[in-house]
Design a protein around this motif. Structure first.
Motif, PDB file in Angstrom:
ATOM      1  N   SER A   1       3.333   1.747  -8.554  1.00 32.07           N
ATOM      2  CA  SER A   1       2.559   0.912  -8.665  1.00 32.07           C
ATOM      3  C   SER A   1       1.979   0.800 -10.234  1.00 32.07           C
ATOM      4  O   SER A   1       1.030   0.854 -10.531  1.00 32.07           O
ATOM      5  CB  SER A   1       1.421   1.904  -7.618  1.00 32.07           C
ATOM      6  OG  SER A   1       1.788   2.812  -7.552  1.00 32.07           O
TER       7      SER A   1
ATOM      8  N   VAL B   1      12.145  -0.995   1.560  1.00 27.95           N
ATOM      9  CA  VAL B   1      11.160   0.055   1.301  1.00 27.95           C
ATOM     10  C   VAL B   1      10.750  -0.366   2.505  1.00 27.95           C
ATOM     11  O   VAL B   1       9.661  -0.748   3.151  1.00 27.95           O
ATOM     12  CB  VAL B   1      10.620  -0.741   0.078  1.00 27.95           C
ATOM     13  CG1 VAL B   1       9.723  -2.068   0.361  1.00 27.95           C
ATOM     14  CG2 VAL B   1       8.655   0.233  -1.064  1.00 27.95           C
ATOM     15  N   GLU B   2       9.699   1.488   2.736  1.00 30.54           N
ATOM     16  CA  GLU B   2       8.976   1.866   3.876  1.00 30.54           C
ATOM     17  C   GLU B   2       7.351   2.114   3.276  1.00 30.54           C
ATOM     18  O   GLU B   2       7.512   2.431   2.125  1.00 30.54           O
ATOM     19  CB  GLU B   2       9.906   2.569   4.487  1.00 30.54           C
ATOM     20  CG  GLU B   2       8.526   3.297   5.411  1.00 30.54           C
ATOM     21  CD  GLU B   2       8.761   4.534   6.619  1.00 30.54           C
ATOM     22  OE1 GLU B   2       9.720   4.623   6.218  1.00 30.54           O
ATOM     23  OE2 GLU B   2       8.398   3.992   8.126  1.00 30.54           O
TER      24      GLU B   2
ATOM     25  N   THR C   1       1.098  -0.771   0.070  1.00 26.10           N
ATOM     26  CA  THR C   1       0.066  -0.539  -0.202  1.00 26.10           C
ATOM     27  C   THR C   1       1.323   0.968  -0.179  1.00 26.10           C
ATOM     28  O   THR C   1       1.385   1.422  -0.569  1.00 26.10           O
ATOM     29  CB  THR C   1      -1.227   0.259   1.278  1.00 26.10           C
ATOM     30  OG1 THR C   1      -0.437   0.137   2.365  1.00 26.10           O
ATOM     31  CG2 THR C   1      -1.858  -1.148   1.036  1.00 26.10           C
ATOM     32  N   ASP C   2       0.369   2.114   0.713  1.00 27.77           N
ATOM     33  CA  ASP C   2       1.139   3.828   0.794  1.00 27.77           C
ATOM     34  C   ASP C   2       2.622   3.257   0.806  1.00 27.77           C
ATOM     35  O   ASP C   2       3.086   3.742   2.186  1.00 27.77           O
ATOM     36  CB  ASP C   2       0.419   4.259   1.433  1.00 27.77           C
ATOM     37  CG  ASP C   2      -1.098   4.296   1.850  1.00 27.77           C
ATOM     38  OD1 ASP C   2      -1.740   4.324   0.688  1.00 27.77           O
ATOM     39  OD2 ASP C   2      -1.706   4.701   2.533  1.00 27.77           O
ATOM     40  N   LEU C   3       3.488   3.906  -0.017  1.00 24.85           N
ATOM     41  CA  LEU C   3       4.911   3.240  -0.376  1.00 24.85           C
ATOM     42  C   LEU C   3       5.723   4.934   0.477  1.00 24.85           C
ATOM     43  O   LEU C   3       5.271   5.955   0.093  1.00 24.85           O
ATOM     44  CB  LEU C   3       5.123   3.414  -1.556  1.00 24.85           C
ATOM     45  CG  LEU C   3       4.766   1.580  -1.669  1.00 24.85           C
ATOM     46  CD1 LEU C   3       5.263   0.947  -3.566  1.00 24.85           C
ATOM     47  CD2 LEU C   3       4.980   0.773  -1.105  1.00 24.85           C
ATOM     48  N   VAL C   4       6.331   4.911   1.270  1.00 20.22           N
ATOM     49  CA  VAL C   4       6.889   6.120   1.913  1.00 20.22           C
ATOM     50  C   VAL C   4       8.192   6.364   1.006  1.00 20.22           C
ATOM     51  O   VAL C   4       8.923   7.302   0.264  1.00 20.22           O
ATOM     52  CB  VAL C   4       6.854   6.636   3.174  1.00 20.22           C
ATOM     53  CG1 VAL C   4       7.838   7.746   3.327  1.00 20.22           C
ATOM     54  CG2 VAL C   4       5.939   5.841   3.365  1.00 20.22           C
ATOM     55  N   PHE C   5       9.149   5.481   1.252  1.00 28.10           N
ATOM     56  CA  PHE C   5      11.194   5.753   1.092  1.00 28.10           C
ATOM     57  C   PHE C   5      11.120   3.603   0.148  1.00 28.10           C
ATOM     58  O   PHE C   5      10.651   2.735   0.789  1.00 28.10           O
ATOM     59  CB  PHE C   5      11.532   5.803   2.026  1.00 28.10           C
ATOM     60  CG  PHE C   5      11.915   7.448   2.834  1.00 28.10           C
ATOM     61  CD1 PHE C   5      11.178   8.608   2.203  1.00 28.10           C
ATOM     62  CD2 PHE C   5      10.515   7.296   4.289  1.00 28.10           C
ATOM     63  CE1 PHE C   5      11.047   9.281   2.867  1.00 28.10           C
ATOM     64  CE2 PHE C   5      10.865   8.155   4.766  1.00 28.10           C
ATOM     65  CZ  PHE C   5      10.375   9.162   4.116  1.00 28.10           C
ATOM     66  N   LEU C   6      12.396   4.635  -0.319  1.00 28.92           N
ATOM     67  CA  LEU C   6      12.738   2.879  -0.995  1.00 28.92           C
ATOM     68  C   LEU C   6      14.146   2.757  -0.744  1.00 28.92           C
ATOM     69  O   LEU C   6      14.743   4.232  -1.216  1.00 28.92           O
ATOM     70  CB  LEU C   6      12.552   2.867  -2.305  1.00 28.92           C
ATOM     71  CG  LEU C   6      12.736   2.236  -3.793  1.00 28.92           C
ATOM     72  CD1 LEU C   6      12.336   0.770  -2.594  1.00 28.92           C
ATOM     73  CD2 LEU C   6      12.629   2.093  -4.587  1.00 28.92           C
TER      74      LEU C   6
ATOM     75  N   LEU D   1       7.691   7.672  -6.298  1.00 30.51           N
ATOM     76  CA  LEU D   1       7.310   6.211  -5.736  1.00 30.51           C
ATOM     77  C   LEU D   1       6.144   5.517  -6.893  1.00 30.51           C
ATOM     78  O   LEU D   1       5.792   4.191  -6.714  1.00 30.51           O
ATOM     79  CB  LEU D   1       6.998   5.719  -4.594  1.00 30.51           C
ATOM     80  CG  LEU D   1       9.002   6.184  -3.663  1.00 30.51           C
ATOM     81  CD1 LEU D   1       8.189   6.404  -2.477  1.00 30.51           C
ATOM     82  CD2 LEU D   1       9.846   4.820  -4.050  1.00 30.51           C
ATOM     83  N   ASN D   2       5.508   6.412  -7.190  1.00 29.45           N
ATOM     84  CA  ASN D   2       4.143   5.838  -7.615  1.00 29.45           C
ATOM     85  C   ASN D   2       4.425   4.753  -9.370  1.00 29.45           C
ATOM     86  O   ASN D   2       4.084   4.535  -9.923  1.00 29.45           O
ATOM     87  CB  ASN D   2       3.093   7.200  -8.157  1.00 29.45           C
ATOM     88  CG  ASN D   2       4.341   8.281  -9.297  1.00 29.45           C
ATOM     89  OD1 ASN D   2       5.444   8.390  -9.310  1.00 29.45           O
ATOM     90  ND2 ASN D   2       3.634   9.089  -9.674  1.00 29.45           N
TER      91      ASN D   2
ATOM     92  N   VAL E   1      13.323   5.515  -7.089  1.00 25.89           N
ATOM     93  CA  VAL E   1      13.345   5.849  -6.245  1.00 25.89           C
ATOM     94  C   VAL E   1      12.991   7.482  -6.349  1.00 25.89           C
ATOM     95  O   VAL E   1      12.450   7.999  -4.595  1.00 25.89           O
ATOM     96  CB  VAL E   1      15.039   5.820  -5.486  1.00 25.89           C
ATOM     97  CG1 VAL E   1      15.285   6.602  -4.379  1.00 25.89           C
ATOM     98  CG2 VAL E   1      15.928   4.649  -5.772  1.00 25.89           C
ATOM     99  N   ASP E   2      12.956   7.891  -6.641  1.00 21.30           N
ATOM    100  CA  ASP E   2      12.652   9.457  -6.377  1.00 21.30           C
ATOM    101  C   ASP E   2      10.627  10.066  -7.361  1.00 21.30           C
ATOM    102  O   ASP E   2      10.176  10.958  -6.783  1.00 21.30           O
ATOM    103  CB  ASP E   2      12.974  10.801  -7.143  1.00 21.30           C
ATOM    104  CG  ASP E   2      14.138  10.686  -7.474  1.00 21.30           C
ATOM    105  OD1 ASP E   2      14.714  10.820  -6.220  1.00 21.30           O
ATOM    106  OD2 ASP E   2      15.136  11.161  -8.272  1.00 21.30           O
TER     107      ASP E   2
END
Lengths: 287, 132
Positions: free
Chosen positions: B94, B62-63, B39-44, B90-91, B87-88
């Motif tokens: 998905s 991945v967070e 679901t809601d990705l924040v960092f990679l 994250l969308n 990385v920049d």
């Protein structure tokens, strides 16, 4: 019914606490489900895995506290008048591959335990509130400053449910530095105040869920009232632990059983203490 | 990339191998199933170019809002390219997990894939068995 090993540890330093929790996670297939509850030897700031070390300077009240980086995600926590739990499940457990369900189950356990005390704690589900934040009672400074345009602030790439809802909830700003200033679906709140939050670390053999329950307001994070402040009465921590453990066991369909730390876990934690958690490279891996 | 032509790890990475300069180079990403579950990705966090990676060992993190999860390398080898765009943004993960959302390219130590990788059908069965 399978066993939930329950470890009630005395207060240790932050580096040991994190090293031991990671050792429990690594050994999850051997140890089985384990719930560890503990306090901290001294007020300590813990950073989420991806947080910038330098952002701690934006939280003035905790500047004198030692800092440790957690293996789990989420925002920074000031561990002082609070109770920390570490729940470890091997992959085989039905909730290990369902992180949101696990998060909700443990928080529901806390709400149920508090209900016996006539505390009207509830789980935050409102989608809009979930994506929001609060700065605490003092409207204070727990949100880090934005990075210059040439250096994207951590969190700017945040992709959230708000995108699907077409909401502009200020996600171009980085999330608040402190966990208890953030709001996520599944958080435990009493009125407008968040009193428990959790975050997880998943590896292929298991999952570690870290959580913090605010018992009282700390002078090192005075913007966040704890249960004692909100209820205007003392908290019997032993009874809270007992009720919480019972509820967690019921929700996970496991039988809580008091246990001692395994020698293999202690030995691995010693290694991690030396190579990782007492190592400045780990603590400052993201500056 | 057509997912039916890919190989998969039990830990939800996909891998596609091309020949280049007499060696094998694997393109690696996270599966659509994994991205949806996170679901809601924040960092990679990805490995650096030149870093040696080992099959079934963590190579990145991945967070999402709730969880930090390890990303495992499907192969032994050296990282030769990292997708900084993902990385920049994250969308991309998905929107196009099997295309623009690729993560790294790894030059294999030996010109063969390790045992234990799943084909598309096997991976679909695993996903069905997991109750995300």
């Amino acid at each position: 019914m399978d066993i939930l090993r329950v470890l009630l540890d005395p207060p240790y330093g932050g580096a040991w606490n994190m090293a031991f929790d990671e050792a429990l996670l690594e050994h999850a297939p051997l140890s089985g489900p384990t719930l560890r509850l503990y306090r901290w030897a001294m007020p300590t700031l813990s950073l989420g895995y991806f947080q910038r070390y330098e952002d701690r300077h934006h939280h003035q009240a905790s500047l004198s506290c030692p800092v440790v980086r957690r293996p789990s995600g989420g925002g920074a926590i000031l561990h002082d008048r609070e109770l920390t739990y570490a729940l470890v499940l091997p992959t085989e457990h039905h909730l290990a591959s369902r992180p949101v369900a696990l998060y909700s189950a443990v928080h529901q356990a806390l709400v149920s335990a508090l209900k016996a005390w006539n505390v009207s704690a509830e789980i935050l589900w409102n989608e809009t509130l979930c994506q929001g934040s609060t700065q605490g009672e003092d409207g204070g400074s727990s949100r880090p400053a934005r990075a210059p345009p040439s250096q994207p602030a951590r969190g700017e790439a945040h992709l959230s449910n708000a995108d699907n809802l077409g909401l502009d909830l200020g996600r171009s700003l980085p999330p608040p530095f402190m966990c208890f200033a953030r709001r996520s679906c599944g958080d435990v709140v009493v009125g407008p105040h968040k009193i428990a939050g959790s975050a997880q670390k998943r590896i292929k053999t298991g999952i570690l869920q870290h959580g913090s329950i605010l018992l009282g307001r700390s002078p090192f994070a005075p913007e966040f009232p704890g249960l004692a402040d909100l209820l205007s009465r003392c908290i019997q921590v032993e009874r809270l632990i007992s009720d919480f453990v019972e509820e967690v066991g019921a929700l996970l369909r496991l039988r809580p059983t008091s246990a001692e730390a395994r020698s293999a876990d202690i030995a691995r934690a010693q290694e991690l203490l030396t190579t990782k958690y007492r190592n400045g490279q780990w603590t400052m891996k993201i500056r | 990339m057509n997912p039916e032509e890919l190989k998969f790890t039990p830990t939800h990475e996909w891998v596609h191998v091309n020949e280049a300069d007499g060696g094998w180079v694997a393109t690696v990403g996270l599966t659509q199933h994994a991205v949806a579950a996170l679901t809601d990705l924040v960092f990679l966090e990805l490995p650096k170019v030149g870093q040696q990676v080992q099959a079934a060992k963590p190579m990145g993190v991945v967070e999402s809002i709730k969880a930090v999860s390890d990303i495992y390398s499907p192969v032994d080898g050296e990282v030769v390219e990292v997708n900084q765009a993902v990385v920049d943004q994250l969308n991309l993960l998905s929107q196009d997990p099997y295309g623009e959302g690729w993560l790294v390219k790894i030059k294999l130590s030996e010109n063969k894939l390790p045992d234990g990788l799943l084909d598309y059908e096997g991976y679909q069965k695993q996903c069905a068995a997991e109750s995300y």
